[in-house]
Design a protein around this motif. Structure first.
Motif, mmCIF file in Angstrom:
data_model
loop_
_atom_site.group_PDB
_atom_site.id
_atom_site.type_symbol
_atom_site.label_atom_id
_atom_site.label_comp_id
_atom_site.label_asym_id
_atom_site.label_seq_id
_atom_site.Cartn_x
_atom_site.Cartn_y
_atom_site.Cartn_z
ATOM 1 N N TYR A 1 55.619 76.775 90.813
ATOM 2 C CA TYR A 1 54.372 76.073 90.466
ATOM 3 C C TYR A 1 53.159 76.944 90.788
ATOM 4 N N ARG B 1 60.431 68.734 88.765
ATOM 5 C CA ARG B 1 59.620 68.713 89.990
ATOM 6 C C ARG B 1 58.431 69.678 89.859
ATOM 7 N N VAL B 2 58.672 70.838 89.286
ATOM 8 C CA VAL B 2 57.596 71.812 89.081
ATOM 9 C C VAL B 2 56.528 71.215 88.155
ATOM 10 N N VAL C 1 66.241 75.965 89.091
ATOM 11 C CA VAL C 1 64.991 75.401 89.594
ATOM 12 C C VAL C 1 64.798 74.016 88.984
ATOM 13 N N ASP C 2 64.418 73.043 89.800
ATOM 14 C CA ASP C 2 64.150 71.689 89.321
ATOM 15 C C ASP C 2 62.784 71.697 88.624
ATOM 16 N N SER D 1 61.745 76.269 81.745
ATOM 17 C CA SER D 1 63.020 75.592 82.012
ATOM 18 C C SER D 1 64.141 76.146 81.131
ATOM 19 N N GLU E 1 60.782 75.817 93.778
ATOM 20 C CA GLU E 1 59.946 74.973 92.917
ATOM 21 C C GLU E 1 58.464 75.179 93.244
#
Length: 196
Positions: free
Chosen positions: A128, A60-61, A56-57, A48, A124
């Motif tokens: 992941y 959420r990842v 990118v959120d 992050s 996202e």
């Protein structure tokens, strides 16, 4: 969510602490699925702060990382080189049946996450999935090479490569992991020659 429902979900999730994976930690303990999921979430948190992932959120990842292997509480962990389509389908069905019984809004959130993860269309979801593959490679490189199966020498250098190609940062991370793998293999081959 009622406290009883929360406790029930946590009890199921706790099974991942006992569910072992194919690789070992550096102190020769079988790695658990919970170990893998935790470090994936940590990797996402660290990413992050990387400029490439600013849009990118990552919350959420991190959520995807934390829930991605909970289906294995029903089926156990099956190594990628042994897992068949029928295994994947059985795990997915049991997992979705379990989540579908959750109360709202947790049910809707998890079903949305799982759908996004399976489609792999969002940045996202792709992040992941890349983290999932990379963490497995790192964990495997941390394992003593004597625990590797012969097929893993090549698999370690090919596994998940397509999943990191979208990201310059993750591609660079993958190169570092590959260097580690090559060194590990070369060192083992030298030791083997010395031992003869």
């Amino acid at each position: 969510m009622e406290p009883k429902e929360l406790l029930s979900i946590l009890e199921r999730a706790a099974l991942l602490k006992k569910e072992t994976r194919h690789c070992y930690t550096d102190d020769d303990r079988r790695e658990s699925v919970a170990d893998h999921s935790w470090r994936m979430a940590l990797m996402a948190m660290l990413l992050s702060g990387v400029k490439e992932f600013q849009d990118v959120d990552m919350d959420r990842v991190i959520r995807m990382c934390l829930i991605h292997d909970l289906g294995e509480t029903f089926t156990g962990d099956i190594p990628v080189f042994k897992k068949e389509k029928a295994d994947e389908s059985r795990e997915e069905k049991k997992y979705l049946d379990w989540v579908s019984a959750f109360p709202s809004p947790q049910k809707e959130e998890w079903l949305s996450l799982l759908d996004e993860m399976m489609k792999l269309e969002s940045r996202e979801a792709r992040t992941y999935k890349a983290i999932d593959k990379l963490e497995a490679l790192i964990a495997h490189d941390e394992s003593d090479i004597s625990t590797w199966l012969p097929l893993e020498y090549e698999l370690q250098l090919t596994y998940g490569r397509d999943n990191t190609a979208f990201s310059p940062y993750l591609t660079e991370l993958r190169k570092l992991i590959d260097q580690w793998t090559h060194k590990k293999i070369n060192d083992a081959e030298k030791q083997d020659r010395i031992g003869r």
